[in-house]
Structures are given as structure tokens and as C-alpha cells.
Design an enzyme around this catalytic site. Structure first.
Site, PDB file in Angstrom:
ATOM      1  N   PHE A 145       0.874  -1.160   0.000  1.00  0.00           N
ATOM      2  CA  PHE A 145       0.000   0.000   0.000  1.00  0.00           C
ATOM      3  C   PHE A 145       0.922   1.225   0.000  1.00  0.00           C
ATOM      4  O   PHE A 145       1.365   1.682   1.055  1.00  0.00           O
ATOM      5  CB  PHE A 145      -0.892   0.036   1.242  1.00  0.00           C
ATOM      6  CG  PHE A 145      -1.999  -0.968   1.241  1.00  0.00           C
ATOM      7  CD1 PHE A 145      -2.807  -1.131   0.134  1.00  0.00           C
ATOM      8  CD2 PHE A 145      -2.250  -1.748   2.362  1.00  0.00           C
ATOM      9  CE1 PHE A 145      -3.845  -2.052   0.132  1.00  0.00           C
ATOM     10  CE2 PHE A 145      -3.285  -2.664   2.378  1.00  0.00           C
ATOM     11  CZ  PHE A 145      -4.085  -2.827   1.254  1.00  0.00           C
ATOM     12  N   ASP A 146       1.241   1.714  -1.174  1.00  0.00           N
ATOM     13  CA  ASP A 146       2.223   2.795  -1.230  1.00  0.00           C
ATOM     14  C   ASP A 146       1.752   4.056  -0.531  1.00  0.00           C
ATOM     15  O   ASP A 146       2.573   4.849  -0.058  1.00  0.00           O
ATOM     16  CB  ASP A 146       2.567   3.100  -2.689  1.00  0.00           C
ATOM     17  CG  ASP A 146       3.503   2.046  -3.275  1.00  0.00           C
ATOM     18  OD1 ASP A 146       4.331   1.516  -2.526  1.00  0.00           O
ATOM     19  OD2 ASP A 146       3.391   1.750  -4.475  1.00  0.00           O
TER      20      ASP A 146
ATOM     21  N   GLU B  68       0.986   2.690   3.625  1.00  0.00           N
ATOM     22  CA  GLU B  68       2.164   2.187   4.337  1.00  0.00           C
ATOM     23  C   GLU B  68       3.369   3.111   4.216  1.00  0.00           C
ATOM     24  O   GLU B  68       4.343   2.957   4.947  1.00  0.00           O
ATOM     25  CB  GLU B  68       2.510   0.790   3.825  1.00  0.00           C
ATOM     26  CG  GLU B  68       1.459  -0.233   4.242  1.00  0.00           C
ATOM     27  CD  GLU B  68       1.604  -1.604   3.569  1.00  0.00           C
ATOM     28  OE1 GLU B  68       1.130  -2.587   4.146  1.00  0.00           O
ATOM     29  OE2 GLU B  68       2.171  -1.673   2.453  1.00  0.00           O
TER      30      GLU B  68
ATOM     31  N   GLY C 283       2.459  12.081   0.193  1.00  0.00           N
ATOM     32  CA  GLY C 283       2.981  13.426   0.430  1.00  0.00           C
ATOM     33  C   GLY C 283       4.499  13.497   0.449  1.00  0.00           C
ATOM     34  O   GLY C 283       5.098  14.222  -0.351  1.00  0.00           O
TER      35      GLY C 283
ATOM     36  N   ALA D 216      10.449   4.695  -4.463  1.00  0.00           N
ATOM     37  CA  ALA D 216      11.671   3.914  -4.672  1.00  0.00           C
ATOM     38  C   ALA D 216      11.979   3.833  -6.167  1.00  0.00           C
ATOM     39  O   ALA D 216      12.434   4.806  -6.768  1.00  0.00           O
ATOM     40  CB  ALA D 216      11.567   2.543  -4.019  1.00  0.00           C
ATOM     41  N   ASN D 217      11.678   2.711  -6.797  1.00  0.00           N
ATOM     42  CA  ASN D 217      12.033   2.530  -8.207  1.00  0.00           C
ATOM     43  C   ASN D 217      11.019   3.109  -9.168  1.00  0.00           C
ATOM     44  O   ASN D 217      11.367   3.567 -10.262  1.00  0.00           O
ATOM     45  CB  ASN D 217      12.214   1.039  -8.508  1.00  0.00           C
ATOM     46  CG  ASN D 217      11.006   0.218  -8.082  1.00  0.00           C
ATOM     47  OD1 ASN D 217      10.717   0.103  -6.895  1.00  0.00           O
ATOM     48  ND2 ASN D 217      10.287  -0.347  -9.034  1.00  0.00           N
ATOM     49  N   TYR D 218       9.732   3.074  -8.821  1.00  0.00           N
ATOM     50  CA  TYR D 218       8.675   3.516  -9.732  1.00  0.00           C
ATOM     51  C   TYR D 218       8.386   5.004  -9.560  1.00  0.00           C
ATOM     52  O   TYR D 218       8.549   5.569  -8.473  1.00  0.00           O
ATOM     53  CB  TYR D 218       7.375   2.748  -9.473  1.00  0.00           C
ATOM     54  CG  TYR D 218       7.042   1.710 -10.514  1.00  0.00           C
ATOM     55  CD1 TYR D 218       6.514   2.091 -11.741  1.00  0.00           C
ATOM     56  CD2 TYR D 218       7.236   0.354 -10.279  1.00  0.00           C
ATOM     57  CE1 TYR D 218       6.181   1.141 -12.706  1.00  0.00           C
ATOM     58  CE2 TYR D 218       6.908  -0.604 -11.238  1.00  0.00           C
ATOM     59  CZ  TYR D 218       6.382  -0.199 -12.451  1.00  0.00           C
ATOM     60  OH  TYR D 218       6.059  -1.127 -13.401  1.00  0.00           O
TER      61      TYR D 218
ATOM     62  N   TYR E 206       5.153   7.742 -10.459  1.00  0.00           N
ATOM     63  CA  TYR E 206       3.740   7.801 -10.829  1.00  0.00           C
ATOM     64  C   TYR E 206       3.316   9.259 -10.967  1.00  0.00           C
ATOM     65  O   TYR E 206       3.491  10.060 -10.039  1.00  0.00           O
ATOM     66  CB  TYR E 206       2.870   7.150  -9.757  1.00  0.00           C
ATOM     67  CG  TYR E 206       3.190   5.703  -9.474  1.00  0.00           C
ATOM     68  CD1 TYR E 206       2.563   4.682 -10.177  1.00  0.00           C
ATOM     69  CD2 TYR E 206       4.107   5.352  -8.484  1.00  0.00           C
ATOM     70  CE1 TYR E 206       2.837   3.344  -9.904  1.00  0.00           C
ATOM     71  CE2 TYR E 206       4.394   4.021  -8.210  1.00  0.00           C
ATOM     72  CZ  TYR E 206       3.757   3.026  -8.927  1.00  0.00           C
ATOM     73  OH  TYR E 206       4.032   1.709  -8.651  1.00  0.00           O
TER      74      TYR E 206
ATOM     75  N   HIS F 243       3.261  -8.018 -12.611  1.00  0.00           N
ATOM     76  CA  HIS F 243       2.724  -7.360 -11.416  1.00  0.00           C
ATOM     77  C   HIS F 243       1.554  -6.478 -11.816  1.00  0.00           C
ATOM     78  O   HIS F 243       1.218  -6.362 -12.995  1.00  0.00           O
ATOM     79  CB  HIS F 243       3.810  -6.547 -10.711  1.00  0.00           C
ATOM     80  CG  HIS F 243       4.427  -5.486 -11.569  1.00  0.00           C
ATOM     81  ND1 HIS F 243       5.381  -5.770 -12.526  1.00  0.00           N
ATOM     82  CD2 HIS F 243       4.222  -4.147 -11.635  1.00  0.00           C
ATOM     83  CE1 HIS F 243       5.725  -4.646 -13.145  1.00  0.00           C
ATOM     84  NE2 HIS F 243       5.034  -3.655 -12.630  1.00  0.00           N
TER      85      HIS F 243
ATOM     86  N   ASP G  94     -15.832  12.439  -3.262  1.00  0.00           N
ATOM     87  CA  ASP G  94     -16.964  12.894  -2.456  1.00  0.00           C
ATOM     88  C   ASP G  94     -17.857  13.697  -3.400  1.00  0.00           C
ATOM     89  O   ASP G  94     -17.535  14.840  -3.748  1.00  0.00           O
ATOM     90  CB  ASP G  94     -16.488  13.767  -1.295  1.00  0.00           C
ATOM     91  CG  ASP G  94     -15.731  12.973  -0.244  1.00  0.00           C
ATOM     92  OD1 ASP G  94     -14.990  12.052  -0.630  1.00  0.00           O
ATOM     93  OD2 ASP G  94     -15.857  13.296   0.945  1.00  0.00           O
TER      94      ASP G  94
END
Length: 658
Positions: A291-292, A295, A299, A374-376, A378, A426, A435
Site C-alpha cells: 500500500f504505497d 504504508e 505526500g 523507490a524505483n517507480y 507515478y 505485477h 466525495d
């Protein structure tokens, strides 16, 4: 005291004043760690500007295996900053900060246990080793289940400027206690040769750069938007820009100005969670499911954007702020980018009988941010359009998370991307929280699909198709699957307003082909994120139900919290304050062309007005260049073309081919 709107991003001053009070409390111990501070939006919305804002933050005492959610107030015109309550939280479950990750990596590099294992692989300079602490939720060793844990992926660089993510140290899996910063277990699945080919991707690495002609984007009269604080107005749209530790960019109070009426569409919109499961049983890959957001947090992972590289044209940037792992306020310069883009044709028609042509070019306003996990990498791009549409596009790039593979072996659950390097298959799931407020606070969700008319007396030619609408009455019904084969889409309808045809004013939610989870039912991957089983969820608004995976998903009991638990209440949804949760899923079966850095992949959804207006709302958009795009400028050419092809054109007309 500067007046703040309740939805404005939290400021460094607010972070500092609240964190200082927490740091002054003895219960946090000598080595406190923080994870996130956020405005309590449901309470803050009712406050006038400048009164101070209610906030909550998470702090840990790793020496005492303790954690708290602390609530308090920032200072305002008539109040000083204060703390209200300390609510204990399971010490295992707060997210991992970037500072904590760096501490873990350094401690792992210094561990004699890991050094010995690396030496077996010919690695003696551990300063060139990376260790990324990864979520272990669902895979905690039974005898260590009471600890706050992580596991590490291990990477090696040949030099300081090498791409470490191209050189996995296969077979090594350290299990790390996040509180004591020690390796409590080290799995060693055997030595596998290291990658023998560079994974660098800087300019010139793979030959001389090609020639690319300059492309300039200019707006001589400046941008078409106005900004006052964090409120933006553009082409009949207005909204406010927010930012949170967990979600990153947030849009508030999205409304369309229709003449003198200000018509709300969304109270709030944000990427609420990201789940990335890897579908490979390799010992250094099977635990990869993160859960990027929940976890780690979007931000702190937000990147600073650069003019001419990340964004082009007349740009307005917004800085973003967050609390680091030690309680310090940090600023991300240019964390959010806003600009206008040309987006091809808005609408067009050529009258072949008169030669007249009307065309309008489409412009959109794009509000975006990038998060590097980290590596990715988005990118999240919210776009507003002149025809009243809203679109989210997620852009995926960066570096694949790879594994080592033995000489001559073939990957069973992935693809080869370099010698001794495999990339597992993956998935990426992006859960969005909307909302809704379509023409007011009370909405309903309606699912629409196509059906052939089975009554032959009504369908004598076999071509009649009905669009069947089903109102989603309550939460137990509000877990829906996308199906392009049946033209499935959803309407978010007002329950208070109708258009001139008597239909509820609404917005249509259209989703692309989005994947399903292929992990076996009952597996950790499936149980950890049950919300990815469906593509659209809906709930009745509850201020305590903030995150689709629950407040603290790190080392949480599998599948017991979040939206699947909330829906057991089965609250009515017809005429509710509605929260709609689209879930976008990318199935990434890797290509060799994705290496060593990945070209963009895209996924997204679109919200289109559906009966919200009485006709095309973009009829008032002027031609882009009246000297060249007006109807009269085409008259001479158009009439000549009409005369030359008159017989051909009339033949088409007689056969009904308009």
C-alpha cells in the site's frame, strides 16, 4: 495571523507549532518518530478563516513499542496551538517514513550478518549497497508477529552513479525490526550471478542522442486561469487545491459556473490508495505487495517539478509541505503543477452542401503531481475540460522492480529484461475517492448497461437495444464490476434537481478496461486488499471512513478493515451524501522495451456531464484564430469543393450516406 481557508494545505508553521508541543511531551521518549499530520477536514469545514484548524498526527516511541494518534489545534486569531488527546495505536501499524527507511538501510548495511552474506557474492564495499525496507503485511513470521517489521530488497551498484535497481542481489531477504533497526532474520536462498550489463539510462549511455526539433509553447497574453491563494478559476470551473501527507494532491469544492448559478460537482477528489501486488512466487518477489499510500504516504514521496521538463507553457506551481520522520516541517518546492494544454478538437462539423465549416479547438486545465516510490514514478493528472468533463489520468514510469535469475533459467512468472535479470508480472491498483456533490449534497449512484430487446414485436429488425438503469439502493449492492462488453457505466445523479426533460441532472462515470486480481482467493495478496475485487464502490459519507484500506493498513489484520467492513452497515445510498470509490487496475506483463527505464503507461477514468446541461455547454467557445478558423474564411474554397463534387455528394445523399 494569516487567514487560511479550511481546505488549504497545512503550512510549515502549523506543522512546527503542533510538533513542538508533541516533542515536549515525555511519553514519546528519546528517539521519537513521526508519520503524518493532517487537517481534520470534517471539523475544519465549518470554521471561519483564521480560527486555527483541528489536526491529527501520529507519533511513535520505538524504545517503548508505543504509538499514538494525537489530536490538537493550530493557532488562530483567538487561540494558541494546543493538544487535545493522545489515543493509543497498535505500535506495529503506523506507516514507514522516508527517514525511517534511510535509518533501516544504513543499519542493514552495517549489519555483520548481511556483510557476511554479501561477501559470499563478492561484495565487500557495502556503501554501494541499497536496502529498501518493504511492507511485510500478511507475511510476518509467526514468532515475530508482535514486532514492527519490514523486509528488505537488496541492490548493488558498481559505482556511486550506477543504477542500483538494475543489479538485484538475488536470494537475500533480511527481516528487519523497524524499532530496534536490527536484522532479526536473514534468508539466503543461494548465490545467483549478478547482472552483467549496465542499467544506466542517462543521456548518451546507449549511443548519441537523436535530433529533436524545438517545440515551443507560448501564451503571449498569459494563462487563462486566475489563482487567489489556493482557489483557482478557469473556463467556468472553480476549485481549491489541497495536499495531504497520505494522498498528496487533493481537489476541493469543484464547481461549474453555469450563467449566474454555481453548480457543485465534487466536494473532494483524491487518489486515496495505491496497491501494487507482484505475481511471482520467487523468494525475493512473493512478499512484494504494497500500500504505497497507507504504508508510506504520497505526500513525502512527491517530487519537485521542473519547468521545461515536467511541465510546459505558462505554469503555476504550488509548494507542498509535510512532517518528516523526526517531526520537522519539510517543503517540496513546486510539488504541484498547473497549466493549460491544447487537446485537439473540441467539436467540428463541415457542411458539405454550403462549404461552411465550424471547428473549435479543445483546451484543458491540468493539475498534476508526481510521486517517486523507490524505483517507480507515478504521475497523477486531473484535467478539467471546456465541455464540463473531468478526467483523471495516471502515468506510470520509472524503473521496474526486478529479481535475479540463474544462468540459463527462464522466468516462469515474468520476462527477461537483461542478462540474469527478470521482471515479474505485477499489477498497480489506484483507488480514487470522490466525495460527490452533483448539483448539491444529495446524490445517488445508478449503473447503466446495454441489453438487446428480446421482444420481437418491439424489435422486428433485431437491432433495438435498451439502456437499462439500476439504482444502487444501499451499500451491500455498491460493489460493482466494469464490463465494456455490456457498455457498463455509472451515473452520479442529483436527487434534488432535474433537467428540462425531467431526468435527474447527473455526471457519467466512464472507466477503461481495468484488470482484475489474478492471485488465488484466500491468498495474502487477495485478502490484504479485498477492494481490488471490484472497480467501483460506494458508501454513505462518514467522516471516520477516510481511507479505502483503513486508517492503519501496515501490519493490519487481513481484510478486516476499510471499505469491505464499512459496507456491512448497508446504509441507504439513494439521496445520501455519497462517496464513490473508482478502482483502476493496470496489469503489467513486462516488455523488454520497459528496460532500463520504462516509457509511460497510462490508465484513467472520465466524468462527463450527462443531463447536467440542456445542450452542449461548449457552444460559446470561440474559434481559436478568427482570421483562419471562421466559417466565412472557408466559403470560397468550400463552395468550389461543393461544385466540383456535386454529383458525388448528391449520390451520397440519395443513398442516405450523410
Amino acid at each position: 495571523m494569516t487567514a487560511r481557508h479550511w481546505s488549504d494545505p497545512i503550512t510549515p508553521a502549523e506543522i512546527t507549532e503542533v510538533a513542538s508541543l508533541v516533542l515536549g511531551d515525555g511519553r514519546i521518549g528519546e528517539h521519537p518518530r513521526f508519520w503524518g499530520i493532517a487537517v481534520e477536514e470534517s471539523l475544519a469545514r465549518a470554521l471561519a478563516d483564521g480560527q486555527g484548524r483541528p489536526v491529527r498526527l501520529v507519533v511513535m516511541n520505538p524504545d517503548a513499542h508505543a504509538a499514538w494518534e494525537v489530536t490538537g489545534w493550530t493557532s488562530g486569531i483567538d487561540r494558541a496551538a494546543s493538544l487535545l488527546a493522545w489515543t493509543p495505536v497498535d505500535a506495529k501499524r503506523p506507516g514507514v517514513s522516508s527517514d525511517e527507511a534511510r535509518m533501516v538501510a544504513q543499519a542493514a548495511r552495517n549489519s555483520p550478518v548481511l556483510k557476511e552474506a554479501l561477501a559470499k557474492r563478492g561484495i565487500v564495499d557495502t556503501s554501494l549497497v541499497w536496502v529498501d525496507p518493504e511492507s511485510i503485511t500478511g507475511f510476518e513470521p509467526e514468532d515475530l508477529a508482535d514486532r514492527r517489521l519490514s523486509w528488505g530488497t537488496v541492490w548493488h551498484r558498481e559505482s556511486i552513479d550506477d543504477n542500483g535497481y538494475a543489479r538485484p542481489v538475488a536470494g537475500l531477504v533480511p527481516i528487519i525490526d523497524l524499532e530496534t533497526l536490527e536484522i532479526v532474520r536473514l534468508e539466503d536462498h543461494g548465490v545467483i550471478p549478478m547482472a552483467s550489463e549496465t542499467g544506466r539510462y542517462a543521456s548518451g549511455t546507449w549511443g548519441p542522442d537523436r535530433t529533436v526539433a524545438p517545440l515551443e509553447i507560448t501564451q503571449p497574453e498569459g494563462p487563462g486561469f486566475t489563482v487567489e491563494g489556493h482557489e483557482v478559476r478557469w473556463q467556468n470551473w472553480s476549485f481549491r487545491i489541497g495536499f495531504t501527507h497520505r494522498e498528496g494532491l487533493v481537489l476541493h469544492d469543484v464547481a461549474y459556473h453555469d450563467g449566474d448559478a454555481v453548480r457543485p460537482v465534487l466536494d473532494r477528489a483524491a487518489i486515496n490508495e495505491m496497491y501494487v501486488p507482484y505475481l511471482d512466487s520467487d523468494p525475493t518477489a512473493y512478499r512484494k505487495n504494497f500500500f504505497d499510500w497507507g504504508e508510506y504516504g504520497a505526500g513525502p514521496l512527491t517530487a519537485s517539478l521542473e519547468l521545461g521538463c515536467d511541465c510546459l507553457g505558462e505554469i503555476r506551481y504550488f509548494d507542498a509541505h509535510y512532517i518528516d520522520g523526526f517531526g520537522e516541517a519539510r517543503t517540496i518546492t513546486n510539488g504541484i503543477c498547473m497549466h493549460e494544454e491544447d487537446d485537439s478538437i473540441l467539436w467540428k462539423h463541415v457542411n458539405t452542401r454550403t462549404g461552411d465549416s465550424e471547428v473549435r479547438r479543445q483546451r484543458r486545465l491540468v493539475i498534476s503531481f508526481f510521486a517517486t516510490v523507490a524505483n517507480y514514478d507515478y504521475g497523477f493528472y486531473w484535467s478539467l475540460y471546456q465541455d464540463g468533463a473531468i478526467e483523471l489520468e495516471v502515468k506510470l514510469t520509472g524503473i521496474l522492480s526486478v529479481s535475479g535469475i540463474a544462468d540459463g533459467a527462464e522466468p516462469a512468472y515474468g520476462r527477461m529484461v537483461a542478462p540474469n535479470v527478470q521482471a515479474p508480472t505485477h499489477q498497480h491498483y489506484f483507488a480514487v475517492r470522490l466525495d460527490t456533490a452533483v448539483d448539491g449534497p444529495l446524490n445517488r449512484l445508478v449503473e447503466v448497461h446495454a441489453e438487446s430487446e428480446e421482444d420481437e414485436t418491439l424489435n422486428p429488425y433485431g437491432n433495438a437495444v435498451r439502456m437499462v438503469s439500476t439504482t444502487i439502493a444501499s451499500e451491500r449492492e455498491a460493489a460493482r464490476a466494469n464490463d465494456p462488453a455490456r457498455a457498463v457505466h455509472w451515473r452520479i445523479e442529483s436527487t434534488e434537481h432535474t433537467n428540462r426533460y425531467g431526468d435527474a441532472t447527473s455526471f457519467r462515470l466512464v472507466m477503461p478496461n481495468t484488470t482484475r486480481l489474478f492471485a488465488r482467493p484466500g491468498s495474502v495478496v487477495e485478502r490484504k486488499a479485498p477492494f481490488v475485487a471490484k472497480h467501483v464502490w460506494a458508501t454513505a459519507y462518514d467522516p471516520a471512513e477516510r481511507f479505502i484500506a483503513g486508517d492503519y493498513p501496515n501490519q493490519a489484520p487481513l481484510g478486516e478493515e476499510g471499505i469491505t467492513a464499512w459496507q456491512r452497515a448497508d446504509r441507504p445510498l439513494d439521496g445520501a451524501r455519497l462517496v464513490v470509490w473508482p478502482v483502476l487496475g493496470v496489469h503489467h506483463y513486462v516488455r523488454p522495451e520497459d528496460w532500463p527505464v520504462m516509457p509511460l503507461q497510462r490508465i484513467g477514468f472520465r466524468m462527463e456531464p450527462d443531463g447536467f446541461f440542456d445542450r452542449n455547454p461548449a457552444l460559446d467557445v470561440p474559434p481559436s484564430n478568427p482570421a483562419h478558423c471562421s466559417p466565412t474564411s472557408h466559403a470560397t474554397h468550400g463552395h468550389a469543393q461543393h461544385d466540383a463534387h456535386a454529383a458525388h455528394g448528391h449520390a451520397h445523399h440519395e443513398h442516405g450516406m450523410h
